[in-house]
Design an enzyme around this catalytic site. Structure first.
Site, PDB file in Angstrom:
ATOM      1  N   TYR A  52      -6.227  -9.707  11.141  1.00 55.33           N
ATOM      2  CA  TYR A  52      -4.826  -9.372  11.830  1.00 55.33           C
ATOM      3  C   TYR A  52      -5.128 -10.125  12.840  1.00 55.33           C
ATOM      4  CZ  TYR A  52      -3.703  -5.939   8.162  1.00 55.33           C
ATOM      5  OH  TYR A  52      -3.652  -5.248   6.681  1.00 55.33           O
TER       6      TYR A  52
ATOM      7  N   GLN B  45       2.620  -6.296   5.104  1.00 61.31           N
ATOM      8  CA  GLN B  45       2.675  -5.392   3.462  1.00 61.31           C
ATOM      9  C   GLN B  45       4.358  -6.040   3.581  1.00 61.31           C
ATOM     10  OE1 GLN B  45       1.125  -2.007   3.192  1.00 61.31           O
ATOM     11  NE2 GLN B  45      -1.022  -2.058   4.174  1.00 61.31           N
TER      12      GLN B  45
ATOM     13  N   GLU C  33      -5.874  -9.026   3.324  1.00 58.24           N
ATOM     14  CA  GLU C  33      -5.101  -9.096   4.515  1.00 58.24           C
ATOM     15  C   GLU C  33      -5.862  -9.891   5.320  1.00 58.24           C
ATOM     16  OE1 GLU C  33      -5.961  -5.001   4.613  1.00 58.24           O
ATOM     17  OE2 GLU C  33      -6.228  -4.429   3.442  1.00 58.24           O
TER      18      GLU C  33
ATOM     19  N   ASN D 206     -12.772  -1.306  -0.771  1.00 56.49           N
ATOM     20  CA  ASN D 206     -11.685  -2.098   0.560  1.00 56.49           C
ATOM     21  C   ASN D 206     -12.137  -2.068   1.647  1.00 56.49           C
ATOM     22  OD1 ASN D 206      -8.734  -2.661   1.645  1.00 56.49           O
ATOM     23  ND2 ASN D 206      -8.979  -1.248   2.631  1.00 56.49           N
ATOM     24  N   GLU D 207     -12.644  -2.849   2.273  1.00 61.81           N
ATOM     25  CA  GLU D 207     -13.020  -2.067   3.917  1.00 61.81           C
ATOM     26  C   GLU D 207     -13.690  -1.364   3.570  1.00 61.81           C
ATOM     27  OE1 GLU D 207     -10.079  -1.714   6.289  1.00 61.81           O
ATOM     28  OE2 GLU D 207      -8.884  -3.954   6.511  1.00 61.81           O
TER      29      GLU D 207
ATOM     30  N   GLU E 178       0.504  -1.444  -0.067  1.00 59.49           N
ATOM     31  CA  GLU E 178       0.010   0.047  -0.241  1.00 59.49           C
ATOM     32  C   GLU E 178       0.935   1.301  -0.355  1.00 59.49           C
ATOM     33  OE1 GLU E 178      -2.722   0.220   3.575  1.00 59.49           O
ATOM     34  OE2 GLU E 178      -4.160   1.986   2.657  1.00 59.49           O
TER      35      GLU E 178
HETATM   36  O1  AHR Z   1      -2.881  -3.271   5.700  1.00 59.24           O
HETATM   37  C1  AHR Z   1      -3.278  -1.938   6.814  1.00 59.24           C
HETATM   38  C2  AHR Z   1      -4.569  -1.025   6.704  1.00 59.24           C
HETATM   39  O2  AHR Z   1      -5.350  -1.730   7.734  1.00 59.24           O
HETATM   40  C3  AHR Z   1      -5.133  -1.100   5.258  1.00 59.24           C
HETATM   41  O3  AHR Z   1      -4.984  -0.255   4.877  1.00 59.24           O
HETATM   42  C4  AHR Z   1      -6.702  -1.861   5.437  1.00 59.24           C
HETATM   43  O4  AHR Z   1      -7.367  -2.263   4.668  1.00 59.24           O
HETATM   44  C5  AHR Z   1      -6.582  -1.912   6.861  1.00 59.24           C
HETATM   45  O5  AHR Z   1      -7.157  -1.668   8.094  1.00 59.24           O
END
Ligand code: AHR
Length: 537
Positions: A284, A390, A341, A216-217, A69
């Site tokens: 995450y 990332q 992600e 995205n999101e 990103e």
């Molecule tokens: O990866 C960091 C952020 O995490 C991304 O920009 C977003 O899509 C997610 O919340």
């Protein structure tokens, strides 16, 4: 913790399992005592894995994808450097990074975000660089984005790496027209305003981008939408995201966060299957489980390590539950689940910009990555793409940079070890693992997955997350050919071991020989906190 060493004797474990099997075969009276004894012993101390020689589907190479990103020093100061930096470059793309990513066969790269995607206007990133408008990157540190890295630069990067592009289009602050024209600019091979503009900017042939994220999101930074509202928006945007000749799009629905099953359910119910190639999922691993204080990347105790692994292994349940919802609407599994992600997210390194998400990467991160990739392999009938967040200098990075220096993180080495599974045939694995106990909580200490490549070689990836205990692992091979067996291992003295610019090879891959072939089994001594990949030919 004390473990009875006699029970971890590999020969004993092997013979116990063999005895039980032969009792079963001969249906003799000993079967129950033998079985019971075997279960009792193995449950405590030995992992037993049986790998079936039953190729069913392919583990898509796209599970091994990445995400980059416009955030911190992932693009700027990562791939894309100042023209004065004394490193080999093509234009401003640094080639040592390209070479490292080629080595692990990166199959696709998601870009330009993340949250950045929904404030990115593609027209700002084309044409002469000195005429490109600047913007504020409001999500990530409020820094000025000069748009010097745009569509052409990203696609050049993909072509150098040898990977497929995966673009996340702007739904949150963009328009249907803007997205539609971007696709025409990228993919149309005839005479049209956008194709002509592309040619005027130096690119004659269309790129034929296929992976296309529609936002995205969208439940959060991409527009704070409800799943109902987004599903309707998806249908509008997707209707004008056209397939040009020779360039069909694989459209991807902006998917759920974590355990938001209602998001998946609503999108699957409201969006016709023919309108989507895949649906996303973002998850995450937060070591402490709290976004307010996530935990340090390099300084943590065993209980925080346990929590980290527990949170990482939750991916298995998440994927299974989202898949089960998808099964209701798509029993033939036409639509892919895309974990676009994932990764460990810790506090930033002390003294660094909190908006840049720069974190070190330890052996713990490698164990998170390897266990997650085993989960994806084992769910690869539905999970057909995933993107670690990332690639450079941000979150669970593969590569860290310091001016002209780069280092490969422990996570990079996991992708190097696991690349053998890309596009290989998935093999069923049945696994009985001893427990890793911490206080009153427990996890399976060993996880695994297996595949057979086009040359017939079988690869078995084994992870022992136990921080202190080496685990004897009996791998039954059914009729798998195993005349030659070799192995590689990634481990380190501490869970907190990292690579630094002074010691870039403190955590690296080594040859592994702690295994023995016995009839149709391999008995492996899996060291504590280790990742092993065996190759059987
Ligand atoms: O990866 C960091 C952020 O995490 C991304 O920009 C977003 O899509 C997610 O919340």
């Amino acid at each position: 913790m004390q473990y009875p060493t006699i029970l971890s004797n590999p020969n004993l474990a092997f013979h116990l399992v063999k005895l039980t099997k032969s009792c079963f075969k001969k249906r003799i009276a000993l079967v129950f005592p033998a079985l019971l004894f075997t279960i009792l012993v193995l449950a405590q101390d030995t992992a037993v894995i049986s790998v079936q020689n039953n190729t069913k589907w392919t583990i898509s190479k796209h599970i091994y994808g990445h995400f980059s990103e416009h955030l911190g020093h992932c693009i700027y100061g990562g791939y894309w450097v100042d023209s004065t930096l004394p490193v080999a470059k093509k234009d401003r793309i640094r080639l040592d990074i390209v070479e490292a990513l080629r080595k692990i066969k990166v199959p696709n790269l998601r870009w330009p975000g993340g949250c950045f995607a929904d404030e990115y206007h593609w027209r700002d990133g084309i044409g002469p660089r000195n005429q490109r408008p600047k913007m504020v990157n409001t999500n990530w540190g409020g820094v000025t984005e000069d748009n010097s890295f745009g569509t052409h630069e990203y696609l050049e990067l993909c072509s150098l790496i040898g990977c497929e592009p995966f673009i996340a289009g702007n739904v949150g602050s963009g328009t249907v027209e803007e997205m539609s024209k971007w696709i025409e600019y990228l993919n149309f091979n005839g005479e049209s305003p956008m194709a002509n503009m592309r040619k005027a900017n130096g690119r004659t042939e269309p790129w034929k981008v296929s992976f296309w994220g529609v936002g995205n999101e969208t439940w959060g930074c991409g527009g704070n939408m409800t799943p109902d509202f987004y599903s309707d928006q998806y249908k509008r945007f997707a209707s004008f995201a056209k397939d040009y000749p020779g360039a069909p799009l694989k459209k991807i629905v902006s998917g759920a966060s974590d355990a938001d099953y209602n998001w998946t359910e609503t999108c699957m119910k409201k969006i016709p299957l023919w309108m989507m190639w895949g649906i996303g999922l973002h998850y995450y691993t937060i070591p402490t489980g709290s976004w307010a204080k996530k935990g340090s990347a390099t300084s943590f105790d065993e209980s925080e390590y346990f929590n980290t692994m527990k949170n990482a292994l939750f991916m298995d349940k998440l994927v299974a539950r989202h898949s089960a919802i998808m099964d209701k609407y798509d029993p033939d599994k036409k639509v892919a689940l895309i974990v676009d992600e994932w990764g460990i997210w810790t506090d930033v390194e002390p003294g660094t910009n909190p908006g840049f998400l720069y974190q070190q990467n330890s052996l713990r991160d490698a164990l998170v990555a390897a266990s997650t990739l085993n989960i994806f392999n084992n769910h690869s009938e539905r999970v057909r793409m995933a993107n670690l967040a990332q690639t450079i200098n941000v979150l669970q990075a593969l590569i860290l940079t310091d001016k002209e220096k780069i280092l490969l993180t422990p996570t990079y080495h996991v992708f190097d070890l696991f690349k053998v599974h890309q596009d290989a045939s998935y093999l069923d694995v049945n696994l009985k693992s001893p427990e890793y106990v911490s206080g009153d909580k427990k996890l399976a200490a060993v996880n695994a997955s297996a595949s057979k490549d086009s040359s017939g070689a079988v690869h078995i990836s084994l992870v022992n997350i136990h921080p202190a205990k080496s685990i004897t692992t009996v791998v039954y091979l059914s009729d798998i050919n195993a005349r030659n067996i070799s192995g590689q291992i990634l481990t380190a003295p501490q869970l907190t071991s990292v690579n630094t610019f002074d010691k870039p090879n403190a955590v690296q891959i080594n040859n592994f020989t702690a295994f023995k072939k016995k009839e149709n089994a391999v008995i492996v001594t899996l060291p504590a906190k280790s990742i092993v990949v065996l190759e059987l030919k």
